[in-house]
Design a protein around this motif. Structure first.
Motif, short mmCIF file in Angstrom:
data_model
loop_
_atom_site.label_atom_id
_atom_site.label_comp_id
_atom_site.label_asym_id
_atom_site.label_seq_id
_atom_site.Cartn_x
_atom_site.Cartn_y
_atom_site.Cartn_z
N GLN A 1 9.74 2.33 -6.10
CA GLN A 1 8.88 3.52 -6.04
C GLN A 1 8.66 4.02 -7.47
OE1 GLN A 1 7.72 5.38 -3.08
NE2 GLN A 1 6.50 6.23 -4.75
N ALA B 1 5.37 4.14 4.50
CA ALA B 1 5.97 2.81 4.73
C ALA B 1 5.14 1.96 5.68
CB ALA B 1 7.39 2.99 5.26
N ARG B 2 4.59 2.56 6.74
CA ARG B 2 3.85 1.75 7.71
C ARG B 2 2.57 1.17 7.08
NH1 ARG B 2 2.65 6.85 9.01
NH2 ARG B 2 0.43 7.35 9.16
#
Ligand SMILES: Nc1ncnc2c1ncn2[C@@H]1O[C@H](COP(=O)(O)OP(=O)(O)OP(=O)(O)O)[C@@H](O)[C@H]1O
Length: 234
Positions: free
Chosen positions: A62, A84-85
């Protein structure tokens, strides 16, 4: 122009929690772009942050600031701030990844490992098998190994399984972390051909290649990282 990736002012500082929270700035204002049909090679001395940058482009790290704009399903998505998805969907449909080492899953046969990215996109099993077999053959992985899990394979064999898996899905954006590092010249040449074919079909490619001959063969441009010094921090 068919821009696929725009990296803007990317910052990354590692915080070493097990060492009194020491801060290690690695990326400062990394900015570059890659078009379809182009291979940009990350360059710079050891420790300048090439792997950190490449891993950030795959969402493994990140960043602390900046943007990673990627063309995904005809839209620009900033992977640096994507949930995240969305990152999972981008990895399935848009971003291909070849790391230096194969993450071996116990008991899963080689052929299955290689065809998994294509299966995940909903391609029919028979077509996936055919494509996986073709790639494994081109990369000189003997057929007797295809039904075995690669945990006992040699470093070079594992790497070639990894490469076949990374190239199987014709991803629009390919991230390659030293794909030829543990290969002999014959297999290295097979990988260079795969990279050239990917470029010809319009893939945007970002890679790290320590082998000078390979780098000169595949690079359209270099993006050179400068090590971040304490004085350069902002
Ligand atoms: N997960 C991590 N946690 C803490 N520090 C890290 C981590 N990954 C990398 N670093 C540090 O970031 C700096 C850059 O490392 P990186 O591996 O990105 O460099 P590189 O240019 O790819 O080097 P090389 O050419 O030697 O592979 C190094 O000082 C390294 O110690």
């Amino acid at each position: 122009m068919n821009r696929r990736l725009r990296v803007e002012q990317l910052h990354k500082t590692f915080v070493l929690h097990n060492q009194q929270g020491a801060e290690l700035p690695v990326l400062r204002n990394a900015t570059f772009h890659v078009d379809g049909g182009e291979c940009v090679v990350l360059d710079g001395q050891s420790g300048s942050g090439k792997s950190t940058l490449l891993r950030s482009l795959y969402g493994n790290y990140q960043p602390n600031g900046g943007h990673i704009w990627i063309q995904h399903q005809q839209q620009w998505i900033d992977l640096a701030s994507a949930p995240a998805r969305t990152i999972i969907a981008m990895r399935r449909d848009t971003i291909g990844w070849v790391s230096q080492f194969l993450r071996v899953i116990p008991r899963v046969p080689t052929l299955e490992i290689v065809m998994q990215p294509l299966l995940a996109r909903g391609v029919e099993r028979q077509a996936c098998e055919a494509r996986a077999s073709q790639l494994l053959s081109r990369l000189n992985v003997p057929q007797r190994l295809w039904s075995l899990a690669p945990s006992t394979f040699s470093g070079g064999e594992q790497q070639r399984v990894n490469i076949a898996r990374g190239f199987i899905a014709d991803s629009p954006l390919l991230l390659l972390d030293e794909p030829t590092a543990s290969l002999d010249s014959r297999n290295s040449a097979a990988v260079v051909t795969l990279i050239e074919e990917a470029r010809e079909r319009g893939a945007a490619i970002v890679g790290i290649f320590h082998d000078k001959a390979v780098r000169e063969r595949v690079a359209d441009r270099l993006y050179t990282l400068q090590p971040v010094t304490a004085g350069a921090e902002s």
